[in-house]
Design an enzyme around this catalytic site. Structure first.
Site, short mmCIF file in Angstrom:
data_model
loop_
_atom_site.label_atom_id
_atom_site.label_comp_id
_atom_site.label_asym_id
_atom_site.label_seq_id
_atom_site.Cartn_x
_atom_site.Cartn_y
_atom_site.Cartn_z
N SER A 86 0.83 -1.20 0.00
CA SER A 86 0.00 0.00 0.00
C SER A 86 0.86 1.25 0.00
O SER A 86 1.93 1.28 0.62
CB SER A 86 -0.91 0.02 1.23
OG SER A 86 -1.54 1.28 1.39
N TYR B 219 -2.65 -1.32 9.97
CA TYR B 219 -2.70 -1.58 8.54
C TYR B 219 -1.34 -1.32 7.90
O TYR B 219 -0.82 -2.14 7.14
CB TYR B 219 -3.78 -0.70 7.90
CG TYR B 219 -3.89 -0.82 6.41
CD1 TYR B 219 -4.54 -1.91 5.82
CD2 TYR B 219 -3.39 0.17 5.57
CE1 TYR B 219 -4.67 -2.00 4.44
CE2 TYR B 219 -3.51 0.08 4.19
CZ TYR B 219 -4.15 -1.01 3.63
OH TYR B 219 -4.27 -1.11 2.26
#
Length: 263
Positions: A155, A168
């Site tokens: 990400s 995350y």
């Protein structure tokens, strides 16, 4: 013992025809289009997703196009023991996995100090540990064949710029590290391992932002390419990395983000 690797082919085409792809989170915003892309190219896709609505939509889309070789399983990735059992059964059913794409993720958002340790561990279990189980189950078949592709979905958040996503971001950093470690360890068996780092794509994940229009402006300000990314942008990158054409690329992180991160 090192597996015998297929002979190198010059001018290799980008093709996944005949490959069996294990894909977690395959019915989601970025996963569904990629899944359909792989099916159109002649691959078999074993799609793991726990959202029944999205699973139904994915199957419906495949059926409308007459695309066969889609196997959908609703699996709880947080139950690692049950996941391993399911994957071993599926592996026997389809004859082994040639490609693993670790894409599934959860993304709770709140200040770091408000997370219970158990919440952070759950993010790690689903986003990282489930991917480890997928690779452990797939690896014997890949080693035996002397060919395999493992792709971890990272990400753009790993490069900073977002608050309140600590678990995350931690999980995505772990997937990048594992891609490098696995690339070094599995390369002798003809297996490549890479990460793809998507930018800020308009998916369900964006629903955590209270000002969608302002967030879109934030994204475009950071990108060199002034349009929002689409699922096909990710699908094209994954198609390449899953093919023979990418056989000399391993241990890398490919940023598919419109020029947000450049390195």
């Amino acid at each position: 013992m090192q597996a015998k690797q297929p002979a190198h082919k010059e001018n290799t085409m980008i093709s996944v025809a005949g490959k069996v792809i294990l894909y977690t989170g395959a019915a989601g915003g970025l996963g569904a289009e990629t899944t359909l892309n792989f099916l159109r190219a002649g691959a078999t896709v074993v799609a793991l997703d726990n959202d029944p609505v999205k699973n139904t939509a994915l199957q419906t889309s495949a059926d409308k196009e007459g695309l066969a070789n889609l196997v959908i399983r609703a699996v709880d990735l947080s139950d690692l023991a049950a996941l391993r059992t399911s994957l071993e059964d599926l592996s026997r059913e389809v004859g082994g996995f040639d490609v693993v794409i670790n894409n599934a993720a959860i993304y709770p958002s709140k200040p770091f100090e408000d997370y219970a340790l158990e919440e952070m561990q759950r993010v790690q279990r689903i986003n990282v540990d489930a991917g480890i189980v997928c690779v452990q189950v797939a690896l014997p078949h890949m080693r035996e064949r002397g060919w395999g592709r493992i792709i971890n979905i990272a990400s753009v958040t790993s490069n900073g710029g977002w608050a309140n996503l600590s678990p995350y971001v931690q999980s995505k950093g772990a997937l990048i590290g594992l891609a490098r470690a696995w690339a070094r360890e599995f390369g002798a068996y003809g297996i490549t391992v890479n990460a793809v780092s998507p930018g800020a794509f308009p998916t369900d994940a964006e629903k955590i932002h209270p000002d969608p229009e302002g967030y879109t402006g934030f994204v475009l300000d950071h990108q060199a390419i002034k349009r929002r990314g689409s699922a096909s942008d990710i699908a094209n990158a994954l198609m390449f990395l899953a093919s023979d054409a990418a056989g000399f690329i391993t241990g890398q992180t490919l940023n598919v983000d419109g020029g947000w991160v450049m390195n």
